[in-house]
Design an enzyme around this catalytic site. Structure first.
Site, PDB file in Angstrom:
ATOM      1  N   LYS A  89       0.842  -1.128  -0.112  1.00 59.30           N
ATOM      2  CA  LYS A  89       0.136   0.024  -0.020  1.00 59.30           C
ATOM      3  C   LYS A  89       0.945   1.046   0.017  1.00 59.30           C
ATOM      4  O   LYS A  89       1.852   1.408   0.517  1.00 59.30           O
ATOM      5  CB  LYS A  89      -0.753   0.081   1.283  1.00 59.30           C
ATOM      6  N   SER A 164      -9.780   2.091   3.106  1.00 64.05           N
ATOM      7  CA  SER A 164      -8.778   2.729   2.046  1.00 64.05           C
ATOM      8  C   SER A 164      -7.786   1.563   1.207  1.00 64.05           C
ATOM      9  O   SER A 164      -7.233   2.254   0.094  1.00 64.05           O
ATOM     10  CB  SER A 164      -7.980   3.900   2.716  1.00 64.05           C
ATOM     11  N   SER A 188      -9.759  -0.298   7.125  1.00 63.75           N
ATOM     12  CA  SER A 188      -9.112  -0.025   5.866  1.00 63.75           C
ATOM     13  C   SER A 188      -8.446  -1.114   5.163  1.00 63.75           C
ATOM     14  O   SER A 188      -8.302  -1.287   3.947  1.00 63.75           O
ATOM     15  CB  SER A 188      -8.252   1.100   5.798  1.00 63.75           C
TER      16      SER A 188
END
Lengths: 495, 95
Positions: A89, A164, A188
């Site tokens: 990420k 996210s 997330s």
């Protein structure tokens, strides 16, 4: 196993492998890390335009690392993740690779150092294929708040992948990588894992080092794995979980071998079903999937009982005071001086700072900075931030009491299936409500695992399993037993 | 809690966050709505409750005061918008 790199029907292709399957083939020299990495890069070339999971693809680096991994394997290195391609990420610092947080503010930021989790993966000779798209600074539940482009849900490209960690969840779901690392502040990792039909774990707060994770809400943030199955989840946890003196909130507790918890039965385990997680507004199809999954856990030997966590209804408000407050303090560092975007069309120092932050941050980040600054400002601190921190104590205690009676709690990961792009982006409160089942877990600091539990109207539904602090082994055991008895996790989107 | 335009401007000033006219109005409306929903917290009696700052109780974390190598100055300055002679270059603070 019938392995092929070709496009023939019915044959398993290399990019479809899990980490543990790939490891076995690498170790037996049936495939090389270079072949595996080339297969993954080919898959990215084939599907990325339709889903937009990557901010950066590091093709040259990946091929170099794959060759190095092959040398290590030849020299007898049997690390489970050696030579396995992964996505990171884009809020986890990678030395020499842009780490943007999907923000204009950090669009050109190249970290001079590696996060601790990256040092751990590099030591295992993992292959870094690229950086995953996300909601800007991890603030969002749909990936629509990426400053660059929204990632699409591969099960229906008109729908969001969750967020996210949307990029990492989609990359794993579409076989663009074998596994990924995400971060979870209020859901997330788990919410996009549920929306994309992959496995996602938020570890106990303090289990995985946050050193090198770009800070959003420091008392809630945790890094964790997104994987194709629970076995891979255990393997990645073995690699990244550790005490780290460079993260002062890291807990000095030995890391167990999580693969020892891969036990396919649940005899004697007591599971609680907190009724508050079956919230008003929950879709009937989702509820049905979760009750069916709970019945399956019972068949596997677990004792199931309904229970109640009455303070759950206050978690959303407490979370959306605590997280933005911490964010407003953490994001004060983006002043256009030390790194990141810097407005050049300013007249004075203050004007430059105002404009740097005005142009550098997107709407959701601004909203949270304002909300957090307000909650911390003179005259409001007691009513908002302090109150929320006290409510946090009540929520944490309620979980503690529940775990005196239960080994784990089982809930839906989200109250709905993936929603449509654009559906909630103009209505922040509706967007925040999509985290209603996941954010209490961050407030309490406990671990939460989301696993594929079925489908409603052709869209994936995640089941969330919660445990007391440092009970990841129990969660992995439950997830593994469920996975052995079902095949939801093997379904892949039609791409 | 209804926010006024002045409230939003004041908070944005505290946060050094430039906002357009349109953003001020949009955030005023959205944040008023959000804060109104947060009033639910006032229902709970927390008079005798200690706040939780960190969820896992840790003793004070200290380390030995040892000198360790820092990052090379040139590497740190590589991300600086403006640098000069090994320093971050900033605008005049005093005018």
């Amino acid at each position: 196993m019938n392995i092929a790199n070709s496009q023939e029907e019915g044959e398993l292709r290399l990019y479809q492998l899990t980490s543990h399957e790939a490891h076995e083939l690498l170790w037996k020299r049936e495939i090389s890390a270079l072949e595996l990495t080339e297969a993954v890069l080919g898959r990215i070339a084939q599907v990325e335009e339709q889903i937009h999971a990557f901010v950066t693809v590091t093709e040259d680096l990946a091929l170099m690392q794959a060759r190095e991994a092959d040398e290590r394997i030849r020299a007898g290195d049997a690390s489970p993740l050696v030579g396995i391609p992964t996505m990171i990420k884009d809020n986890i610092c990678t030395k020499g690779i842009a780490t943007t947080c999907s923000s204009r503010m950090l669009e050109n930021f190249v970290p001079p150092y590696d996060a601790t989790v990256m040092q751990r993966l590099n030591r295992e000779r993992a292959v870094i294929v690229g950086k995953g798209n996300m909601d800007e600074f991890a603030m969002g539940s749909s990936n629509e708040h990426s400053a660059f482009f929204p990632t699409r849900n591969p099960w229906d490209r008109e729908r969001v992948p969750g967020g996210s960690s949307g990029g990492p969840a989609v990359a794993v779901a579409t076989d663009e990588v074998i596994y990924a690392l995400g971060s979870d502040t209020g859901g997330s990792i788990r919410q996009p894992a549920g929306f994309c039909n992959v496995v996602g774990l938020k570890p106990t707060y303090g289990r995985v080092s946050r050193y090198g994770l770009v800070a959003f809400a420091s008392s809630l943030d945790q890094i964790g794995p997104l994987t194709k199955d629970v076995t891979d989840c255990a393997l990645v946890m073995n690699a990244i979980a550790c005490y780290d003196p460079r993260d002062s909130t890291s807990v000095p507790q030995p890391t167990p071998d999580y693969t020892k918890s891969l036990i396919p039965e649940l005899k004697g385990l007591r599971l609680g079903i907190p009724k508050e997680y079956f919230v008003r507004g929950m879709e009937a199809g989702v509820e049905q999937v979760i009750w069916d999954a709970i019945a399956k856990l019972e068949q596997l030997g677990a004792e199931v009982e309904e229970t109640s966590l009455p303070h759950t209804r206050y978690a959303l408000a407490a979370y959306y005071i605590i997280a933005p407050s911490e964010a407003s303090a953490n994001l004060a560092r983006y002043d256009g001086v030390k790194y990141g975007f810097s407005a050049s069309d300013a007249e004075s120092m203050w004007d430059a700072m105002d404009k740097t932050r005005q142009y550098g941050f997107g709407p959701e980040v601004k909203r949270r900075i304002i909300l957090g600054t307000y909650a911390l400002s003179a005259g409001y601190y007691d009513a908002y931030y302090l109150k929320a921190q006290k409510v946090r104590t009540l929520i944490r205690r309620e979980f503690e009491q529940a775990f005196e009676r239960f080994d784990a709690l089982v809930t839906p990961t989200s109250p709905t299936v993936p929603f449509k792009l654009g559906e909630k982006v103009e209505d922040p409160l509706q967007m925040y409500l999509s985290d209603v089942c996941t954010l209490p877990i961050n407030i309490a600091g406990i671990p939460g695992l989301s696993i594929p539990a079925g489908f409603s109207d052709g869209l994936p539904v995640g089941m969330q399993i919660l445990g007391k602090p440092f009970s990841e082994e129990t969660l992995i055991r439950i997830g593994f037993a469920y996975e052995q008895a079902t095949d939801w996790h093997k379904r892949r989107p039609p791409l | 809690m209804k926010l006024s335009r002045e409230d939003v401007e004041h908070i944005a000033f505290l946060a050094r966050l430039g906002l357009s006219e349109e953003e001020i109005e949009r955030f005023r409306e959205q944040l008023s709505n959000i804060l109104e929903n947060f009033e639910v917290l006032q229902e709970i009696d927390t008079a005798d409750v200690q706040p939780t700052a960190h969820v896992i109780a840790l003793d004070s974390v200290v380390r030995d005061d040892e000198v360790l190598p820092s990052w090379p100055q040139n590497e740190v300055l590589e991300n600086a918008p403006q640098a000069e002679d090994g320093y971050f270059r900033v605008r005049a603070v005093l005018e």
